[in-house]
Design a protein around this motif. Sequence first.
Motif, mmCIF file in Angstrom:
data_model
loop_
_atom_site.group_PDB
_atom_site.id
_atom_site.type_symbol
_atom_site.label_atom_id
_atom_site.label_comp_id
_atom_site.label_asym_id
_atom_site.label_seq_id
_atom_site.Cartn_x
_atom_site.Cartn_y
_atom_site.Cartn_z
ATOM 1 N N THR A 1 12.317 -7.725 -45.293
ATOM 2 C CA THR A 1 13.354 -6.946 -44.646
ATOM 3 C C THR A 1 13.232 -7.065 -43.131
ATOM 4 O OG1 THR A 1 14.367 -4.745 -44.542
ATOM 5 C CG2 THR A 1 11.968 -4.833 -44.560
ATOM 6 N N HIS A 2 14.339 -6.815 -42.440
ATOM 7 C CA HIS A 2 14.367 -6.887 -40.976
ATOM 8 C C HIS A 2 15.333 -5.819 -40.468
ATOM 9 C CE1 HIS A 2 14.802 -8.395 -36.891
ATOM 10 N NE2 HIS A 2 13.905 -9.335 -37.114
ATOM 11 N N SER A 3 14.944 -5.118 -39.427
ATOM 12 C CA SER A 3 15.759 -4.005 -38.931
ATOM 13 C C SER A 3 17.115 -4.446 -38.402
ATOM 14 C CB SER A 3 14.998 -3.256 -37.828
ATOM 15 O OG SER A 3 14.672 -4.124 -36.757
ATOM 16 N N ASP A 4 17.269 -5.697 -38.041
ATOM 17 C CA ASP A 4 18.538 -6.188 -37.498
ATOM 18 C C ASP A 4 19.508 -6.665 -38.580
ATOM 19 O OD1 ASP A 4 17.608 -5.687 -34.965
ATOM 20 O OD2 ASP A 4 16.975 -7.753 -34.579
ATOM 21 N N TYR A 5 19.067 -6.622 -39.841
ATOM 22 C CA TYR A 5 19.883 -7.151 -40.939
ATOM 23 C C TYR A 5 20.129 -6.068 -41.989
ATOM 24 C CZ TYR A 5 18.971 -11.857 -39.167
ATOM 25 O OH TYR A 5 18.908 -13.000 -38.386
ATOM 26 N N GLN B 1 7.319 -8.037 -45.151
ATOM 27 C CA GLN B 1 7.317 -8.106 -46.613
ATOM 28 C C GLN B 1 7.314 -6.705 -47.213
ATOM 29 O OE1 GLN B 1 4.624 -10.966 -48.190
ATOM 30 N NE2 GLN B 1 5.109 -10.516 -50.324
ATOM 31 N N ILE B 2 8.089 -6.545 -48.306
ATOM 32 C CA ILE B 2 8.245 -5.255 -48.982
ATOM 33 C C ILE B 2 7.353 -5.228 -50.222
ATOM 34 C CG2 ILE B 2 9.884 -3.724 -50.138
ATOM 35 C CD1 ILE B 2 12.126 -5.174 -48.608
ATOM 36 N N ILE C 1 10.311 -21.394 -45.327
ATOM 37 C CA ILE C 1 11.222 -20.273 -45.100
ATOM 38 C C ILE C 1 10.419 -18.995 -44.879
ATOM 39 C CG2 ILE C 1 13.047 -18.849 -46.107
ATOM 40 C CD1 ILE C 1 14.047 -21.300 -47.576
ATOM 41 N N LYS C 2 9.388 -18.790 -45.701
ATOM 42 C CA LYS C 2 8.537 -17.601 -45.536
ATOM 43 C C LYS C 2 7.902 -17.578 -44.147
ATOM 44 C CE LYS C 2 4.575 -15.141 -47.497
ATOM 45 N NZ LYS C 2 3.592 -15.067 -48.615
ATOM 46 N N GLU C 3 7.383 -18.719 -43.706
ATOM 47 C CA GLU C 3 6.749 -18.793 -42.392
ATOM 48 C C GLU C 3 7.755 -18.482 -41.284
ATOM 49 O OE1 GLU C 3 5.172 -22.709 -42.423
ATOM 50 O OE2 GLU C 3 3.558 -22.231 -43.838
ATOM 51 N N ARG C 4 8.977 -19.007 -41.424
ATOM 52 C CA ARG C 4 10.002 -18.739 -40.412
ATOM 53 C C ARG C 4 10.360 -17.254 -40.377
ATOM 54 N NH1 ARG C 4 16.100 -21.383 -39.889
ATOM 55 N NH2 ARG C 4 16.927 -19.722 -38.556
ATOM 56 N N LEU C 5 10.489 -16.648 -41.551
ATOM 57 C CA LEU C 5 10.817 -15.224 -41.602
ATOM 58 C C LEU C 5 9.740 -14.388 -40.903
ATOM 59 C CD1 LEU C 5 12.087 -14.893 -45.296
ATOM 60 C CD2 LEU C 5 13.492 -14.944 -43.230
ATOM 61 N N LEU C 6 8.483 -14.637 -41.240
ATOM 62 C CA LEU C 6 7.393 -13.866 -40.653
ATOM 63 C C LEU C 6 7.306 -14.091 -39.142
ATOM 64 C CD1 LEU C 6 4.651 -14.366 -43.402
ATOM 65 C CD2 LEU C 6 6.050 -12.329 -42.987
ATOM 66 N N LEU D 1 12.103 -14.544 -51.921
ATOM 67 C CA LEU D 1 11.651 -15.911 -52.196
ATOM 68 C C LEU D 1 10.982 -15.943 -53.559
ATOM 69 C CD1 LEU D 1 10.074 -16.845 -48.742
ATOM 70 C CD2 LEU D 1 12.171 -17.794 -49.717
ATOM 71 N N ILE D 2 11.456 -16.822 -54.431
ATOM 72 C CA ILE D 2 10.824 -17.032 -55.729
ATOM 73 C C ILE D 2 10.220 -18.424 -55.704
ATOM 74 C CG2 ILE D 2 11.166 -17.197 -58.220
ATOM 75 C CD1 ILE D 2 13.424 -15.195 -57.975
ATOM 76 N N MET D 3 8.880 -18.464 -55.691
ATOM 77 C CA MET D 3 8.161 -19.725 -55.508
ATOM 78 C C MET D 3 7.200 -19.958 -56.672
ATOM 79 S SD MET D 3 7.513 -19.559 -51.370
ATOM 80 C CE MET D 3 6.690 -17.953 -51.411
ATOM 81 N N PRO D 4 7.713 -20.449 -57.790
ATOM 82 C CA PRO D 4 6.878 -20.590 -58.986
ATOM 83 C C PRO D 4 5.747 -21.603 -58.857
ATOM 84 C CG PRO D 4 9.018 -21.621 -59.305
ATOM 85 C CD PRO D 4 9.099 -20.856 -58.037
#
Length: 322
Positions: free
Chosen positions: A232-236, A218-219, A207-212, A242-245
């Motif tokens: 964050t994304h300007s269109d949204y 990333q904030i 999911i992280k890879e798809r977002l980037l 993502l919490i990835m323990p």
Amino acid sequence: MLEDKFGRRFHYLRLSITDVCNFSCEYCLPNGYQCDTPRDFLRLDEIRKIAKAFANLGTSKIRITGGEPSLRKDLPEIIQACASTPGIEHVAMTCNGYKLPEQISSWVDAGLTSLNVSIDSLDPRMFAAITGHDKLETIMQGIEKALELGIKVKVNAVLMRHFNQNELDSFLDWIKEKPVTLRFIELMQTGDNKLFFDQNHTSGLPIKERLLDNGWQQIEQNKTAGPAQEFTHSDYKGNIGLIMPYSKDFCATCNRLRISALGKLHLCLFSEQGLDVRQFLLDNSEQRLQDELVSLLADKKSTHFLHDGYTGATKHLAMLGG
């Protein structure tokens, strides 16, 4: 200041006020709440003392958790007690949202500043299959009311391979026009869910890879933020967390401690045991409690050891509210 031997500072307290939950989520309480602990939960006066002691030691944020915290009739008084404590700047809560429409106003009036709501699927049928309750529409109404009242809202969704892994597009469509932070949480193994974990755990890294790849940025998080990587994304209008323990160095930025509903300090969600501090609430000496908290923090480990299949004393997440 609460600081451990690894230089981590603890500005954030997760305070459980009950381990009772009325939902029966597949990954947590698939057979419902079993009432297997004494129900001698922290009283309001004890909560005031805990809040004051942590505030005196540099804590500025308290998150009220369960079980399901809204099952306590004195929840507004608990929120008010935390919010009125000098030094506490943020009072948040994590809940399942089933009482949101009818109670959110009283929580906000008491001093609540932000709210996390668990929604593992936007499909009403799948939501009911996961939680055991057909309450998605009610919860959504409550979120709308919370937003109207100016409350910062986050929505938590536990990633599960055989339940909601294919819902990313639906969630993204939802936050296109909804100013909430949607947080995907990797399923964690607990003492009671190993088979379910083995069948359903999936990583948040794709999911992280798809977002980037699709223009999300990333904030940088502040000192009281939780463990999520947020994007964050300007269109949204909404953000993604993502919490990835199970990711590398997840525990390096740990900034939170936990007090259970029975008055035990948990140095980690997956500690070997809770450390009883309730005995230090019997008198009006906040200093004794503060000294004990500082002393016990010396035993905090560098990591949670989840990679080794270690779950400590955590049988299920309702014990400490995650």
